[in-house]
Design a protein around this motif. Structure first.
Motif, PDB file in Angstrom:
ATOM      1  N   THR A   1      19.239  25.132  42.008  1.00 48.26           N
ATOM      2  CA  THR A   1      20.012  24.218  41.486  1.00 48.26           C
ATOM      3  C   THR A   1      19.766  23.542  39.949  1.00 48.26           C
ATOM      4  O   THR A   1      18.616  23.967  39.571  1.00 48.26           O
ATOM      5  CB  THR A   1      19.990  22.827  42.488  1.00 48.26           C
ATOM      6  OG1 THR A   1      18.688  22.572  42.236  1.00 48.26           O
ATOM      7  CG2 THR A   1      20.323  23.167  43.698  1.00 48.26           C
ATOM      8  N   ASN A   2      20.551  22.818  39.243  1.00 47.31           N
ATOM      9  CA  ASN A   2      20.310  22.227  38.160  1.00 47.31           C
ATOM     10  C   ASN A   2      19.844  23.219  36.946  1.00 47.31           C
ATOM     11  O   ASN A   2      19.103  22.944  35.865  1.00 47.31           O
ATOM     12  CB  ASN A   2      19.093  21.375  38.097  1.00 47.31           C
ATOM     13  CG  ASN A   2      19.512  20.131  38.882  1.00 47.31           C
ATOM     14  OD1 ASN A   2      20.744  19.620  39.089  1.00 47.31           O
ATOM     15  ND2 ASN A   2      18.656  19.720  40.004  1.00 47.31           N
ATOM     16  N   ALA A   3      20.429  24.477  37.045  1.00 46.59           N
ATOM     17  CA  ALA A   3      20.107  25.591  36.094  1.00 46.59           C
ATOM     18  C   ALA A   3      21.322  25.753  35.056  1.00 46.59           C
ATOM     19  O   ALA A   3      22.522  25.601  35.671  1.00 46.59           O
ATOM     20  CB  ALA A   3      19.803  26.881  36.822  1.00 46.59           C
ATOM     21  N   LYS A   4      20.939  26.358  34.008  1.00 49.99           N
ATOM     22  CA  LYS A   4      22.157  26.776  33.166  1.00 49.99           C
ATOM     23  C   LYS A   4      22.227  28.314  33.723  1.00 49.99           C
ATOM     24  O   LYS A   4      21.384  29.029  33.692  1.00 49.99           O
ATOM     25  CB  LYS A   4      21.788  26.899  31.775  1.00 49.99           C
ATOM     26  CG  LYS A   4      22.798  27.406  30.785  1.00 49.99           C
ATOM     27  CD  LYS A   4      22.201  27.269  29.159  1.00 49.99           C
ATOM     28  CE  LYS A   4      23.453  27.717  28.117  1.00 49.99           C
ATOM     29  NZ  LYS A   4      22.992  27.699  27.060  1.00 49.99           N
TER      30      LYS A   4
ATOM     31  N   THR B   1      30.321  35.743  29.261  1.00 46.94           N
ATOM     32  CA  THR B   1      30.914  34.685  28.719  1.00 46.94           C
ATOM     33  C   THR B   1      31.317  33.573  29.574  1.00 46.94           C
ATOM     34  O   THR B   1      32.100  32.461  29.092  1.00 46.94           O
ATOM     35  CB  THR B   1      32.223  35.353  28.175  1.00 46.94           C
ATOM     36  OG1 THR B   1      32.942  36.073  29.575  1.00 46.94           O
ATOM     37  CG2 THR B   1      31.998  36.511  27.167  1.00 46.94           C
ATOM     38  N   GLN B   2      30.807  33.552  30.843  1.00 43.78           N
ATOM     39  CA  GLN B   2      31.101  32.457  31.791  1.00 43.78           C
ATOM     40  C   GLN B   2      29.844  31.772  32.131  1.00 43.78           C
ATOM     41  O   GLN B   2      29.055  32.315  32.941  1.00 43.78           O
ATOM     42  CB  GLN B   2      31.695  32.926  33.078  1.00 43.78           C
ATOM     43  CG  GLN B   2      32.021  32.066  34.127  1.00 43.78           C
ATOM     44  CD  GLN B   2      32.645  32.368  35.420  1.00 43.78           C
ATOM     45  OE1 GLN B   2      33.010  33.606  35.658  1.00 43.78           O
ATOM     46  NE2 GLN B   2      32.581  31.633  36.413  1.00 43.78           N
ATOM     47  N   VAL B   3      29.696  30.725  31.216  1.00 39.14           N
ATOM     48  CA  VAL B   3      28.359  30.063  31.640  1.00 39.14           C
ATOM     49  C   VAL B   3      28.547  28.552  32.309  1.00 39.14           C
ATOM     50  O   VAL B   3      29.584  27.739  31.780  1.00 39.14           O
ATOM     51  CB  VAL B   3      27.762  29.843  30.262  1.00 39.14           C
ATOM     52  CG1 VAL B   3      26.174  29.097  30.433  1.00 39.14           C
ATOM     53  CG2 VAL B   3      27.467  31.009  29.514  1.00 39.14           C
ATOM     54  N   VAL B   4      27.733  28.316  33.224  1.00 37.01           N
ATOM     55  CA  VAL B   4      27.640  26.904  33.958  1.00 37.01           C
ATOM     56  C   VAL B   4      26.492  26.346  33.611  1.00 37.01           C
ATOM     57  O   VAL B   4      25.387  26.612  33.924  1.00 37.01           O
ATOM     58  CB  VAL B   4      27.647  27.023  35.431  1.00 37.01           C
ATOM     59  CG1 VAL B   4      28.030  25.902  36.150  1.00 37.01           C
ATOM     60  CG2 VAL B   4      28.882  28.042  35.879  1.00 37.01           C
ATOM     61  N   GLU B   5      26.538  25.213  32.991  1.00 38.14           N
ATOM     62  CA  GLU B   5      25.641  24.027  32.699  1.00 38.14           C
ATOM     63  C   GLU B   5      25.357  23.296  33.939  1.00 38.14           C
ATOM     64  O   GLU B   5      26.135  22.819  34.617  1.00 38.14           O
ATOM     65  CB  GLU B   5      26.190  23.290  31.577  1.00 38.14           C
ATOM     66  CG  GLU B   5      26.462  23.797  30.414  1.00 38.14           C
ATOM     67  CD  GLU B   5      25.293  24.412  29.383  1.00 38.14           C
ATOM     68  OE1 GLU B   5      24.053  24.042  29.797  1.00 38.14           O
ATOM     69  OE2 GLU B   5      25.303  25.066  28.443  1.00 38.14           O
TER      70      GLU B   5
ATOM     71  N   LYS C   1      15.633  25.292  33.306  1.00 38.42           N
ATOM     72  CA  LYS C   1      15.669  26.797  33.254  1.00 38.42           C
ATOM     73  C   LYS C   1      16.864  27.348  33.372  1.00 38.42           C
ATOM     74  O   LYS C   1      18.094  26.772  33.331  1.00 38.42           O
ATOM     75  CB  LYS C   1      14.941  27.089  34.772  1.00 38.42           C
ATOM     76  CG  LYS C   1      13.757  26.704  34.857  1.00 38.42           C
ATOM     77  CD  LYS C   1      12.738  27.013  34.037  1.00 38.42           C
ATOM     78  CE  LYS C   1      11.176  26.345  34.386  1.00 38.42           C
ATOM     79  NZ  LYS C   1      10.879  24.968  34.529  1.00 38.42           N
ATOM     80  N   THR C   2      17.082  28.815  33.063  1.00 34.41           N
ATOM     81  CA  THR C   2      18.116  29.369  32.974  1.00 34.41           C
ATOM     82  C   THR C   2      18.337  30.607  33.853  1.00 34.41           C
ATOM     83  O   THR C   2      17.347  31.160  34.146  1.00 34.41           O
ATOM     84  CB  THR C   2      18.320  29.959  31.413  1.00 34.41           C
ATOM     85  OG1 THR C   2      18.066  28.939  30.536  1.00 34.41           O
ATOM     86  CG2 THR C   2      19.500  30.618  31.143  1.00 34.41           C
TER      87      THR C   2
ATOM     88  N   ASN D   1      21.019  39.649  42.294  1.00 32.45           N
ATOM     89  CA  ASN D   1      20.162  40.396  41.158  1.00 32.45           C
ATOM     90  C   ASN D   1      20.180  39.612  40.118  1.00 32.45           C
ATOM     91  O   ASN D   1      21.138  39.242  39.245  1.00 32.45           O
ATOM     92  CB  ASN D   1      20.552  41.708  40.844  1.00 32.45           C
ATOM     93  CG  ASN D   1      20.388  42.656  41.860  1.00 32.45           C
ATOM     94  OD1 ASN D   1      20.188  42.405  42.989  1.00 32.45           O
ATOM     95  ND2 ASN D   1      20.878  43.679  41.763  1.00 32.45           N
ATOM     96  N   PHE D   2      19.103  38.669  39.732  1.00 33.95           N
ATOM     97  CA  PHE D   2      19.166  37.632  38.724  1.00 33.95           C
ATOM     98  C   PHE D   2      17.826  37.337  38.280  1.00 33.95           C
ATOM     99  O   PHE D   2      16.622  37.431  39.022  1.00 33.95           O
ATOM    100  CB  PHE D   2      20.024  36.341  39.209  1.00 33.95           C
ATOM    101  CG  PHE D   2      19.124  35.590  40.298  1.00 33.95           C
ATOM    102  CD1 PHE D   2      18.471  34.677  40.034  1.00 33.95           C
ATOM    103  CD2 PHE D   2      19.686  35.917  41.828  1.00 33.95           C
ATOM    104  CE1 PHE D   2      17.746  33.993  41.239  1.00 33.95           C
ATOM    105  CE2 PHE D   2      19.066  35.402  42.749  1.00 33.95           C
ATOM    106  CZ  PHE D   2      18.091  34.534  42.591  1.00 33.95           C
ATOM    107  N   LEU D   3      17.667  36.823  36.995  1.00 37.78           N
ATOM    108  CA  LEU D   3      16.666  36.356  36.471  1.00 37.78           C
ATOM    109  C   LEU D   3      16.454  34.952  36.257  1.00 37.78           C
ATOM    110  O   LEU D   3      17.448  34.441  36.022  1.00 37.78           O
ATOM    111  CB  LEU D   3      16.437  36.971  35.025  1.00 37.78           C
ATOM    112  CG  LEU D   3      16.907  38.766  34.792  1.00 37.78           C
ATOM    113  CD1 LEU D   3      16.929  38.980  33.264  1.00 37.78           C
ATOM    114  CD2 LEU D   3      15.875  39.484  35.478  1.00 37.78           C
ATOM    115  N   ILE D   4      15.258  34.468  36.355  1.00 38.53           N
ATOM    116  CA  ILE D   4      15.069  33.120  36.152  1.00 38.53           C
ATOM    117  C   ILE D   4      14.197  33.136  34.592  1.00 38.53           C
ATOM    118  O   ILE D   4      13.148  33.484  34.854  1.00 38.53           O
ATOM    119  CB  ILE D   4      14.326  32.433  37.239  1.00 38.53           C
ATOM    120  CG1 ILE D   4      15.084  32.451  38.453  1.00 38.53           C
ATOM    121  CG2 ILE D   4      14.084  30.863  36.671  1.00 38.53           C
ATOM    122  CD1 ILE D   4      14.639  31.839  39.710  1.00 38.53           C
ATOM    123  N   THR D   5      14.694  32.096  33.804  1.00 38.00           N
ATOM    124  CA  THR D   5      13.951  32.151  32.571  1.00 38.00           C
ATOM    125  C   THR D   5      13.754  30.769  32.135  1.00 38.00           C
ATOM    126  O   THR D   5      14.274  29.981  32.465  1.00 38.00           O
ATOM    127  CB  THR D   5      14.415  32.896  31.445  1.00 38.00           C
ATOM    128  OG1 THR D   5      15.741  32.143  30.876  1.00 38.00           O
ATOM    129  CG2 THR D   5      15.062  34.087  31.867  1.00 38.00           C
TER     130      THR D   5
END
Length: 981
Positions: free
Chosen positions: A40-43, A49-53, A85-86, A399-403
């Motif tokens: 939760t609460n991530a960008k 091109t589809q980004v959720v703030e 985080k993103t 499959n995802f990264l947390i940065t």
């Protein structure tokens, strides 16, 4: 007994771990974790091109359940707060050898003949192996997988990187906690090809790029023949090739030229390859775009050269300097031109280098969105797996990264890489970033602390009054331990860091054994220094030229309307040499010859006291080629020199400076029946295809003598070994060609054989032979073979014993292209004489003077002049030997070779009599466009000097910044001759 029970328990556990969903559950009580996990609460970058703030990513059982700004969480949800985080989709590399090693190199140094395959029931050539499947050679490598995950990758597409037809690939999720039943996303993910032979076979054919191209073309032809049921025996290779047609077809080209070559083969067979490039596509971007191919692009930008030593710097070619400067802009230029591309780690020494090079490409103008697409959605699209990987849409693999933020920013930390819902920790997500500038106050003293480096591995510098002290620091499990020495006296402290709140307090151990309270306060947060960024904004990039090497032009020359006024015109026609004559060029043609011509709007060039001739034509050349010989067999009639034209060969420019406008690019003399020729106009700056004569007459190289029987390289694995064997090669192949044509004309099904098709063209007078020759006995032999099969030899080239059989050559109707005065450079030319050309001409032969040498070809005007000294040939007849006579031999005399109305305006303006050693080509035109200009050449030399100094300055700054450099090297191109292998 206990050991047996332990073994059974381990076996049961192993079986449980490896069990598929449909395996029966007959033992014990098992429960499956069906909990959800919400981030939760991530960008969140759902796609580039589809980004959720301030979004939520909900996953379960290794897949994305939902993503968005308002996601309803089920009761059985584990929530992870990622405030600040993103989240990005994990990266995909579709050109990898992960888990699949290359086969061992074949033992022994000697190559086997062409028709000596080591496998039964497969294709005749060992380098064609489409039946290979990477899944059969796959072994998961967790150590390598971890390295890839740490670089951000979640999926790789791997294959056996060996051979020309390489078989199928395997799409793998880098899930270290799963098994192959989970990891293997596709065990036939694509079909792979290259122009490179297998290291596992000693089969000699092909030995060249053009041979590899011919082999691939024949492979497709044979596959079609096989698919139609015309073969009684089983060929597992062709069956596999046909069976895998529906897969993505990936071709390892490796550079801009081979991209075009591979795409041409694909187009001819109805295949659109996805092509591995080489990072130099920016140099010929228009040609690359026209392929419509999707590319796989490496990010292995070259290091700067260490040019600190001027003596060594002079050996670095301008084109290599330019590539260092221009290559980082390659991704940006591809993106600007609408070329679809993905990135690959291929060519990088370590996956950890990827992000540095990506940041460099972004600095050079690549949009971050395109960079992310090239790592996620584009590779997924190429592999036809957009429904499963490449984005974080519902139903896709988790499959995802947390940065810590923008993944392409220098200071960003990669915390976790989740693959198929499995967490892989790269850096502790709860890590406290203590980097920054601090003051340490204790016992009446103040010390400056500078903490930098990576957040997960910080380093410290302790100073006071510009004096730096030896120091050591560790930060682990929230404990900061620091020691430093002042005047050989040791200070030590430890303190607990619960969060990033400052100040920190505690007790400092002093050198005298006592303790004093300390306070650490932060002055400013850490700011990453970008060492690569020399100046604000995009780095300076030197312009690309055509071709992109020294003496390349800023624009490709365009035809002009020109009037040459008051020249001495050497027509090479019956009109002879015309004094004080005008020649008008319009729309690339010679439109008028006479005195006092009206220029109209044409550009006027005063040619008073100058000489205007037709462009020189070299009947026998090996310049402008990437390869000369396909030496793997005794006949190479299937290969084409047109496939390996090198438009960047500096000898093209040098030959223009010597007045050469056309040449025949001949195959070498490694075999009796060589490859098909390419007739070229030396259009410097144009593509290879645009240099080739349109509607070109068809030629092929034959050879006699020492080379074809391999006298000089001691090869005993290939027929023929004697001159009489050479004759039998010709007899055998032409007999086979006759039989092939009979079958072809019968209306019955026949296997299309590119080699036989070429020989049939010779029998039918549709293709002409230019034959490498020396000794009179062999010259007679080939004429007799030709007469037996009812065709004529077109040209004997070299022909240094032609004077002995000139009468017989005249009777046969063959022409001669010879050296002016080469002799005694090997045994079979011991009887050569410089009067050869004149004697053959006196017998009525069409005689040309050729070079067979990139250096001599730019002095063919002087070579022609030697026939005046040796034989008393007139000036005009001597000049014809390098203009209209070679044009006649090449069947292009209706277009070039003389100054005549209606012919192509391939012209040279000379400062003096063109047969003089003092004559310089002041202008060289091809079809009305000036491809060499002596005055412009002087300006180019100055420009090259300025550009070299500029690039050297840039490289010196790069070295001063601490960047890695490479040693200077000389990349001078080899000059080919007949026997170059």
């Amino acid at each position: 007994m206990k050991m047996k029970l332990l073994a059974l328990t381990l076996l049961w556990c192993s079986a449980t771990l490896l069990a598929q969903d449909y395996f029966p559950e007959n033992e014990g009580v098992k429960s499956k974790n069906n909990n959800y996990t919400a981030f939760t609460n991530a960008k969140i970058y759902v796609t580039p091109t589809q980004v959720v703030e301030q979004g939520t990513l909900l996953i379960q059982n290794g897949k994305v359940v939902q993503v968005g700004s308002s996601v309803t969480l089920p009761k059985n949800t584990v929530t992870i707060d990622l405030k600040g985080k993103t989240i990005y989709p994990s990266f995909i590399d579709i050109y990898s050898d992960f888990g699949v090693s290359k086969p061992k190199k074949a033992e022994g140094s000697r190559r086997s003949p062409q028709y000596n395959p080591t496998r039964e029931g497969f294709y005749w050539n060992d380098h064609i192996m489409p039946e290979k499947n990477a899944i059969n050679a796959f072994k998961y490598d967790e150590k390598k997988a971890k390295e890839l995950r740490n670089a951000g990758f979640g999926v790789v597409n791997s294959h056996i990187q060996d051979g020309i037809a390489r078989g199928t690939g395997i799409l793998i999720a880098l899930n270290g906690k799963g098994d192959d039943s989970q990891r293997v996303l596709d065990d036939r993910s694509g079909q792979y090809f290259s122009f490179t032979k297998s290291i596992a076979s000693r089969q000699s054919y092909p030995t060249s790029l053009m041979g590899a191209m011919a082999l691939v073309r024949q492979m497709y032809t044979d596959a079609d023949w096989y698919a139609k049921g015309n073969v009684d025996t089983k060929d597992r290779s062709l069956e596999a090739l046909n069976a895998n047609k529906g897969l993505v077809q990936i071709f390892a080209a490796g550079d801009k030229g081979n991209i075009v070559r591979a795409d041409g083969i694909g187009d001819a067979n109805g295949i659109q390859y996805t092509i591995l490039g080489g990072g130099d596509e920016y140099e010929t971007i228009a040609d690359i775009k026209n392929t419509n191919a999707r590319l796989i692009i490496p990010l292995n930008f070259p290091d700067a050269f260490d040019v600190s030593d001027p003596n060594q710097a002079m050996y670095v070619a301008l084109e290599d300097m330019r590539h260092w400067n221009q290559a980082p802009a390659n991704p940006k230029i591809l993106a600007e031109n609408g070329v679809t591309f993905s990135f690959t780690l291929n060519g990088l020494k370590s996956p950890s280098k990827l992000m540095d090079n990506l940041r460099k490409a972004i600095t050079y103008g690549l949009p971050k969105t395109k960079a992310l697409e090239a790592l996620t959605t584009v590779p997924a699209q190429i592999m036809g797996r957009s429904d499963k990987i490449g984005s974080l849409q519902q139903g896709h693999l988790a499959n995802f990264l947390i940065t810590s933020g923008d993944i392409f920013a220098k200071g960003t930390t990669l915390y976790e890489n989740w693959v198929q819902g499995t967490k892989n920790v790269i850096t502790d997500l709860d890590l406290i970033d203590i980097r920054g500038e601090y003051d340490l106050k204790s016992a009446g003293e103040t010390f400056a602390l500078s903490i930098s480096g990576k957040a997960e591995k910080p380093k410290i510098k302790v100073t006071k009054d510009t004096v730096t002290y030896s120091s050591k620091m560790t930060f682990k499990d929230e404990w900061l331990l620091l020691s430093f020495s002042k005047d050989d006296q040791l200070y030590r402290l430890s303190t607990l860091v619960k969060d990033s709140s400052i100040p920190l307090t505690g007790s400092l151990s002093l050198p005298n054994g006592k303790e004093a309270p300390f306070t650490i306060t932060r002055n400013k947060p850490f700011a990453e220094k970008d060492k690569e960024k020399v100046a604000v904004g995009t780095p300076e990039i030197v312009p690309v030229t055509f071709p992109n090497i020294g003496y390349g032009y800023s624009e490709i020359p365009k035809p002009e309307n020109i009037l040459f006024r008051n020249a001495t015109v050497w027509t090479s026609e019956e009109a002879g040499i015309l004094e004080n004559t005008d020649v008008l060029v319009k729309d690339g043609k010679i439109v008028k010859i006479g005195k006092g011509l009206n220029a109209g709007r044409a550009k006027v060039i005063d040619a008073t006291d100058k000489h205007l001739t037709a462009g020189i034509i070299d009947e026998h050349s090996h310049l402008a080629a990437l390869a000369i010989n396909e030496a793997g067999q005794n006949s190479s009639a299937e290969v084409k020199m047109e496939d390996v034209v090198d438009p960047e060969d500096i000898d093209i420019y040098r030959n223009l400076a010597g007045g050469v406008t056309s040449l025949q690019l001949l195959h070498g003399s490694a075999n009796p029946i060589g490859g098909r020729s390419a007739l070229l106009k030396l259009k410097w700056g144009e593509s290879a295809q645009n240099m080739i004569y349109d509607n070109s007459p068809k030629f092929i190289k034959f050879a006699l003598g020492e080379n074809v029987k391999q006298s000089n390289w001691q090869s005993f694995s290939r027929f023929p070994q004697t001159r009489m064997g050479v004759e039998q090669v010709f007899m055998n192949y032409f007999q086979r060609a006759k039989e092939y044509e009979v079958k072809k004309k019968s209306g019955k099904p026949y296997r299309h054989d590119e080699e036989m098709e070429t020989l049939v063209e010779i029998l039918n007078g549709e293709r002409f032979i230019s034959c490498h020759s020396y000794v009179q006995s062999e010259i007679n032999m080939l004429m007799k073979v030709a007469e037996k099969f009812n065709f004529k030899v077109n040209t004997f080239t070299h022909i240094l014993e032609g004077y002995k059989v000139a009468d017989k050559m005249a009777e046969h109707g063959v022409g001669a292209s010879t050296f002016s005065d080469w002799w005694a450079y090997k045994y079979e030319v011991k009887d050569a004489i410089p009067y050869n050309a004149a004697i053959m001409q006196n017998q009525g032969l069409t005689v040309a003077i050729n070079s067979d040498d990139a250096e001599m070809s730019r002095r063919l005007n002087q070579e022609a002049a030697k026939t005046i000294k040796y034989g008393g040939v007139s000036e005009l007849e001597a000049w014809k030997m390098v203009t209209i006579n070679p044009a006649k031999l090449l069947h292009i005399d209706e277009r070039v070779g003389s100054i005549k109305e209606g012919k192509d305006a391939d012209l040279v303006l000379w400062s003096d009599n063109p047969l003089s050693v003092y004559a310089k080509a002041e202008k060289t035109l091809i079809e009305g466009a000036t491809y060499f200009d002596l005055e412009k050449d002087k300006l180019q030399r100055e420009s090259i000097s300025v550009e070299r100094n500029k690039l050297i300055g840039m490289m010196l700054k790069e070295k001063e910044s601490g960047a890695k450099t490479q040693a200077p090297r000389n990349t001078k191109k080899e000059k080919f001759h007949c026997d170059s292998l």
